[in-house]
Design a protein around this motif. Sequence first.
Motif, short mmCIF file in Angstrom:
data_model
loop_
_atom_site.label_atom_id
_atom_site.label_comp_id
_atom_site.label_asym_id
_atom_site.label_seq_id
_atom_site.Cartn_x
_atom_site.Cartn_y
_atom_site.Cartn_z
N THR A 43 45.55 -34.63 23.90
CA THR A 43 44.52 -35.35 23.32
C THR A 43 43.69 -34.75 21.98
O THR A 43 43.14 -35.44 21.38
N GLU A 44 44.31 -33.47 21.91
CA GLU A 44 43.61 -32.81 20.77
C GLU A 44 44.15 -33.36 19.52
O GLU A 44 45.44 -33.02 19.23
N ARG A 66 44.02 -27.93 15.02
CA ARG A 66 44.76 -27.66 16.31
C ARG A 66 46.22 -27.88 16.15
O ARG A 66 46.98 -27.11 16.88
N ASN A 84 39.45 -38.02 29.58
CA ASN A 84 40.22 -37.14 28.40
C ASN A 84 40.65 -37.76 27.32
O ASN A 84 40.59 -37.23 26.20
N VAL A 125 37.17 -29.89 18.43
CA VAL A 125 36.38 -30.05 19.45
C VAL A 125 36.91 -29.84 20.54
O VAL A 125 38.17 -30.17 20.95
N ASP A 126 36.50 -28.70 21.40
CA ASP A 126 36.93 -28.42 22.81
C ASP A 126 36.71 -29.04 23.92
O ASP A 126 35.33 -29.22 24.15
N LEU A 127 37.61 -29.74 24.61
CA LEU A 127 37.36 -30.74 25.65
C LEU A 127 37.37 -29.93 26.74
O LEU A 127 38.12 -29.24 27.24
N GLY A 128 36.22 -30.02 27.79
CA GLY A 128 36.24 -29.32 29.07
C GLY A 128 37.20 -30.11 30.05
O GLY A 128 37.69 -31.30 29.50
N VAL A 129 37.06 -29.68 31.23
CA VAL A 129 37.89 -30.31 32.20
C VAL A 129 37.18 -31.65 32.65
O VAL A 129 35.84 -31.38 33.02
#
Lengths: 141, 155
Positions: A89-90, A95, B94, B110-114
């Motif tokens: 999804t990144e 990234r 997600n 952007v870092d996504l959490g679980v």
Amino acid sequence: MIMTFSILIVDDSKPMRSVIKKTFRAAGYGSSDFLEAGNGLEALERLQESWVDIVISDYTMPEMNGLALLQAMKQDDLFRAIPVVVITTEGSKQRIDQFMASGAAGYIKKPFTPEQVRDMITTILGESNEDVDTDDDDFDF
Amino acid sequence: MKTLTPTMMTSISEVMETMFFLPLEEKEGSNVEEVLGSGSLHACTISFTGAFTGTMALVAQEPLLLAMTENFMGETRESLGQTDLEETLQEALNMIAGNCFSKVDPDSVVDLGVPQIENTLDHTLFQGHLVVVTTEGMLAALSTLTGTSRNPKGS
């Protein structure tokens, strides 16, 4: 003769692993062997146990994420030649550049269509010679 | 407090159509009470840090989540368990979050959490936020930014 592959799917989500398998079947790789792992560490264990032709990995996972798995594989003499496709999804350019610089063979952004997966996989593994029940280029999962 | 709501709506639409084969419907006057006041609900949150910091949340009516899971996994409704439903909701959120941030600012990381399943989510938080209608049911969505180094488009 139908060419079959051994495909390792790495994702902490069981539904997503199902979707990826379904997509491969729809793309004509249904006779392949599918191995599964829930994170990068489990994937490295699977790789120790069986040879695989391609790894399809999520990025965000507990224990070891997809980038760490990719980097670990590229440092291993045995595994470095195995192509790794990151499904993520990144979507940031930074990234994606990081995945590619670390040796990813490609990346697919979620949400994805079966066509996107098929195109990526055939570029890497070559065209499947299985019969696929499709209507021209459009097919469903 | 800023929100990512306009972009989130686009992302929900893309994810619901592409991965769950559930196009959104136009329905005038839908409100959060319609979602929250109807039978079993499933809620999930995801936190994020980096260029943007905050939380996103989804609350889905159970019939909708069942249809999403069925379509996503390609399995019959009878074979689905609670874990399948929860993991599908987590995966949906997600994807929505990742898709949303890549639209807001593709140059930002952007870092996504679980994603976390929430059994006791405060439903009042959803007042005035997004409601999405499909043929199979409705869901409510919420995004809250607590910090950002960027200017989210459409905020």
